[in-house]
Design a protein around this motif. Structure first.
Motif, PDB file in Angstrom:
ATOM      1  N   PRO A  82      15.475  18.049  15.902  1.00  0.00           N
ATOM      2  CA  PRO A  82      15.453  18.144  17.473  1.00  0.00           C
ATOM      3  C   PRO A  82      14.000  17.606  17.922  1.00  0.00           C
ATOM      4  O   PRO A  82      12.809  17.753  17.252  1.00  0.00           O
ATOM      5  N   GLY A  83      14.087  16.971  19.190  1.00  0.00           N
ATOM      6  CA  GLY A  83      12.765  16.402  19.539  1.00  0.00           C
ATOM      7  C   GLY A  83      12.486  14.987  19.291  1.00  0.00           C
ATOM      8  O   GLY A  83      11.370  14.559  19.815  1.00  0.00           O
ATOM      9  N   GLY A  87       8.966   9.768   8.911  1.00  0.00           N
ATOM     10  CA  GLY A  87       7.631   9.475   9.719  1.00  0.00           C
ATOM     11  C   GLY A  87       6.656   8.361   8.873  1.00  0.00           C
ATOM     12  O   GLY A  87       5.523   8.621   9.470  1.00  0.00           O
ATOM     13  N   ALA A  88       6.969   7.833   7.931  1.00  0.00           N
ATOM     14  CA  ALA A  88       6.136   7.202   7.299  1.00  0.00           C
ATOM     15  C   ALA A  88       5.958   5.726   7.269  1.00  0.00           C
ATOM     16  O   ALA A  88       5.026   5.260   6.453  1.00  0.00           O
ATOM     17  N   VAL A  89       6.690   4.954   8.139  1.00  0.00           N
ATOM     18  CA  VAL A  89       6.581   3.570   8.437  1.00  0.00           C
ATOM     19  C   VAL A  89       5.134   3.445   9.157  1.00  0.00           C
ATOM     20  O   VAL A  89       5.204   3.779  10.384  1.00  0.00           O
ATOM     21  N   PRO A 119      10.623  23.495   7.649  1.00  0.00           N
ATOM     22  CA  PRO A 119      10.947  22.930   8.912  1.00  0.00           C
ATOM     23  C   PRO A 119      12.491  23.266   8.897  1.00  0.00           C
ATOM     24  O   PRO A 119      13.162  23.300   8.076  1.00  0.00           O
ATOM     25  N   LEU A 120      12.971  23.100  10.186  1.00  0.00           N
ATOM     26  CA  LEU A 120      14.472  23.460  10.470  1.00  0.00           C
ATOM     27  C   LEU A 120      15.258  22.653   9.703  1.00  0.00           C
ATOM     28  O   LEU A 120      16.323  23.179   8.926  1.00  0.00           O
ATOM     29  N   ALA A 121      14.942  21.230   9.715  1.00  0.00           N
ATOM     30  CA  ALA A 121      15.655  20.279   9.027  1.00  0.00           C
ATOM     31  C   ALA A 121      15.903  20.475   7.452  1.00  0.00           C
ATOM     32  O   ALA A 121      16.955  20.482   6.926  1.00  0.00           O
ATOM     33  N   ALA A 122      14.629  21.071   6.833  1.00  0.00           N
ATOM     34  CA  ALA A 122      14.811  21.201   5.583  1.00  0.00           C
ATOM     35  C   ALA A 122      15.777  22.501   5.222  1.00  0.00           C
ATOM     36  O   ALA A 122      16.488  22.722   4.167  1.00  0.00           O
ATOM     37  N   LEU A 123      15.431  23.385   6.108  1.00  0.00           N
ATOM     38  CA  LEU A 123      16.409  24.619   6.129  1.00  0.00           C
ATOM     39  C   LEU A 123      17.718  24.300   6.156  1.00  0.00           C
ATOM     40  O   LEU A 123      18.476  24.859   5.440  1.00  0.00           O
ATOM     41  N   PRO A 150       6.251  13.669  17.308  1.00  0.00           N
ATOM     42  CA  PRO A 150       5.869  14.488  16.386  1.00  0.00           C
ATOM     43  C   PRO A 150       6.794  15.304  15.631  1.00  0.00           C
ATOM     44  O   PRO A 150       6.621  15.904  14.545  1.00  0.00           O
ATOM     45  N   ALA A 151       7.820  15.593  16.438  1.00  0.00           N
ATOM     46  CA  ALA A 151       9.145  16.471  15.694  1.00  0.00           C
ATOM     47  C   ALA A 151       9.825  15.629  14.279  1.00  0.00           C
ATOM     48  O   ALA A 151       9.748  16.411  13.415  1.00  0.00           O
TER      49      ALA A 151
END
Length: 128
Positions: free
Chosen positions: A100-101, A64-66, A6-10, A73-74
């Motif tokens: 983003p999103g 996104g794990a709580v 994903p963009l964040a990881a990149l 979805p982003a």
């Protein structure tokens, strides 16, 4: 996931660990900075969710794990695992760039020392 990052990881990989300042962390300064975050986030296991999820046990947790919090979805698909570098990077470049999103409002912290202090405070305040 399809095997693509994903963009964040990149962004994290491309930029490396963000500068967190060279002097000793000041968790009291981080606590003061967190006051702006407290409108949306709690820090305790029984604090519950607000506009954002509780940050209890934040470090090492996938985004996104709580349980019980409705994530965008982003954010759920971001592939982010919250560690010192990811939290610092979020406030260095802002959620609109890193996630983003997502629903998190635009916030940045320009000072590397302030980001370091906030991360240090969160490490102490959210640990079991």
């Amino acid at each position: 996931m399809s095997g693509k990052l994903p963009l964040a990881a990149l962004l994290l990989l491309a930029t490396g660990t963000p500068a967190l300042g060279d002097d000793a962390p000041d968790p009291e300064r981080g606590k003061a900075l967190f006051r702006a975050c407290a409108f949306c986030h709690t820090l305790t296991p029984d604090g519950g969710n607000r506009a954002g999820p509780t940050l209890w046990r934040l470090f090492g947790r996938p985004a996104g794990a709580v349980e019980g919090y409705h994530y965008s979805p982003a954010l759920k698909g971001s592939g982010i695992v919250w560690d010192e570098a990811a939290v610092a990077r979020l406030f260095e470049i802002g959620p609109d760039v890193m996630t983003p999103g997502s629903k998190m409002p635009m916030q940045t912290i320009a000072s590397a020392s302030d980001r370091r202090d906030l991360v240090e405070y969160l490490k102490e305040a959210t640990a079991p």
